[in-house]
Design a protein around this motif. Structure first.
Motif: not given
Length: 434
Positions: A104-125
């Motif tokens: 699921i983290l891989e999926i979210f990593g591919e889909r995040a587009r906004t700055r907030e989304g990218v930061l949130q996914v990276e934090l979760a990773h």
């Protein structure tokens, strides 16, 4: 070259466990949500988990030649793997191994587009990676920090890696705090504009984005794919009376949503907490729709949505265009007026007008002028009217108090139930929509 993936779903019999075939189908949909080739899948019955590898040693050895023959690059285990289990399976199979959270983290990593989304996914990773650090070597220990035998060994590679991850996590959290503050300022600015917010929530692939596009013509990505939408989107919608509201499309929920993601996306999901009204979009055509409904309600409760707000939530039973005639009739019968349940199809547009009308009725309930006469000894009732309605006029006479109060019919019925005011003592007039 597209990576080849083999999917395993461990089946441990437990009360209330989802149907294994359904769980495997959902996991397959998750795999298809990223750019890989699903080269095979299988259910693996387990009497009990094995601490070292989760699967039994015999099953691990049985799968090794199969994975080698099919030239598998990644094995996805649809469950939770401990760091030791993940490492041991990778050693045994000579391939990359991911558990459900990692996928699921891989999926979210591919889909995040906004700055907030990218930061949130990276934090979760990073939070996930930190939990994966295991003691696999000792030869990289640094020199002792002290002379003689009193000082212990210096910093190990494991500790250094953990420290590096901690530093990155702290830095990301600071960046996210700035983004969250900006979002809060935007939210505060929206509150100054008299436009209420309606949040769409639901299980992933329930059709939220298709509905969002139908109501707003926003052109948001909408596909038959899990987590097609990740970053939240907000657009204005026009209600039947001409009033405006703001519609918010949020990330879809899923069973066993990783705790790292719930925590990381809390700032995004706060849009749900701040919304004036929640619309729960359900895929009524899915055979596990009741289980999906329970998952969504569980996540909403976990986010802090109160029970009264869950009760007031509109339930949109979507995808009725996929139902057979018998189920379609049952869905329409269940969606009677006033229940907060609406049968609809975001694809055909059926039910969308009813949804907009229900949203307006909830956000802008019909207000009426009620003229009441109360006794001088009914101070609590007078106080209630001042607290819940808008008192337009008051005349204190010798034999009582005459009040003209603006409030909704619902508020009036609450008032009458609590204080027992007879209907004969009340005159009311409907107010024109403003």
């Amino acid at each position: 070259m597209t990576a080849k993936v083999y999917l395993l779903h461990p089946v441990i019999k437990a009360p209330g466990a989802p149907d294994p075939a359904d769980a495997l189908d959902e996991a397959s949909a998750l795999v298809h949500a990223i750019d890989v080739e699903l080269a095979g899948s299988s259910l693996v019955p387990l009497s009990r988990p094995t601490p070292a590898t989760l699967l039994g040693q015999g099953k691990v050895e049985e799968l090794a030649p199969i994975l080698a023959e099919r030239e598998i690059d990644v094995v996805v285990v649809n469950g939770e793997l401990s760091p030791v289990q993940q490492r041991n399976l990778e050693r045994a199979w000579k391939v990359k191994v991911l558990d459900r959270t990692g996928l699921i983290l891989e999926i979210f990593g591919e889909r995040a587009r906004t700055r907030e989304g990218v930061l949130q996914v990276e934090l979760a990773h990073l939070t996930y990676q930190k939990s994966r650090l295991v003691r696999s070597w000792t030869h990289l220990e640094r020199q002792r920090g002290n002379t003689g035998f009193i000082g212990g060994p210096g910093e190990t590679q494991l500790e250094a890696d953990r420290r590096i991850l901690d530093d990155k996590i702290v830095r990301l959290k600071r960046q996210l705090e700035k983004v969250v503050r900006t979002r809060s300022l935007h939210r505060a600015a929206r509150k100054k504009v008299p436009q209420p917010v309606v949040a769409l929530v639901g299980y992933t692939n329930a059709g939220k984005s298709t509905l969002f596009n139908k109501l707003t013509s926003a052109g948001v990505r909408a596909e038959d794919m899990l987590f097609a939408t990740l970053d939240p989107t907000m657009r204005q919608i026009r209600l039947p009376s001409g009033r405006m509201a703001i519609l918010s499309d949020t990330v879809g929920f899923i069973s066993d949503l990783p705790t790292q993601l719930v925590a990381a996306f809390r700032a995004t999901l706060e849009e749900v907490l701040e919304a004036d009204l929640i619309v729960h979009v359900r895929n009524i055509a899915h055979h596990a729709t009741e289980e999906q409904n329970r998952e969504v309600l569980g996540v909403l409760r976990g986010l802090g949505v109160s029970e009264p707000r869950l009760t007031e939530m509109i339930e949109l039973r979507n995808k009725i265009d996929l139902l057979d005639p018998e189920r379609l009739q049952a869905a329409r019968s269940a969606a009677t007026r006033g229940t907060g349940v609406i049968a609809a199809s975001a694809v055909t547009g059926e039910g969308c007008d009813l949804l907009l009308a229900e949203i307006e009725a909830r956000l802008f309930p019909r207000r009426m002028l009620f003229t009441l006469r109360l006794g001088h000894d009914e101070g609590r009732a007078v106080s209630w009217l001042y607290g819940h309605g808008e008192v337009r006029s008051r005349v204190d006479g010798d034999d009582g108090i005459d009040l003209t109060v603006e409030m909704t019919e619902k508020e009036f019925f609450q008032f009458r139930k609590q204080f027992g005011i007879a209907a004969a003592e009340v005159r009311h007039t409907a107010l024109a929509a403003q």
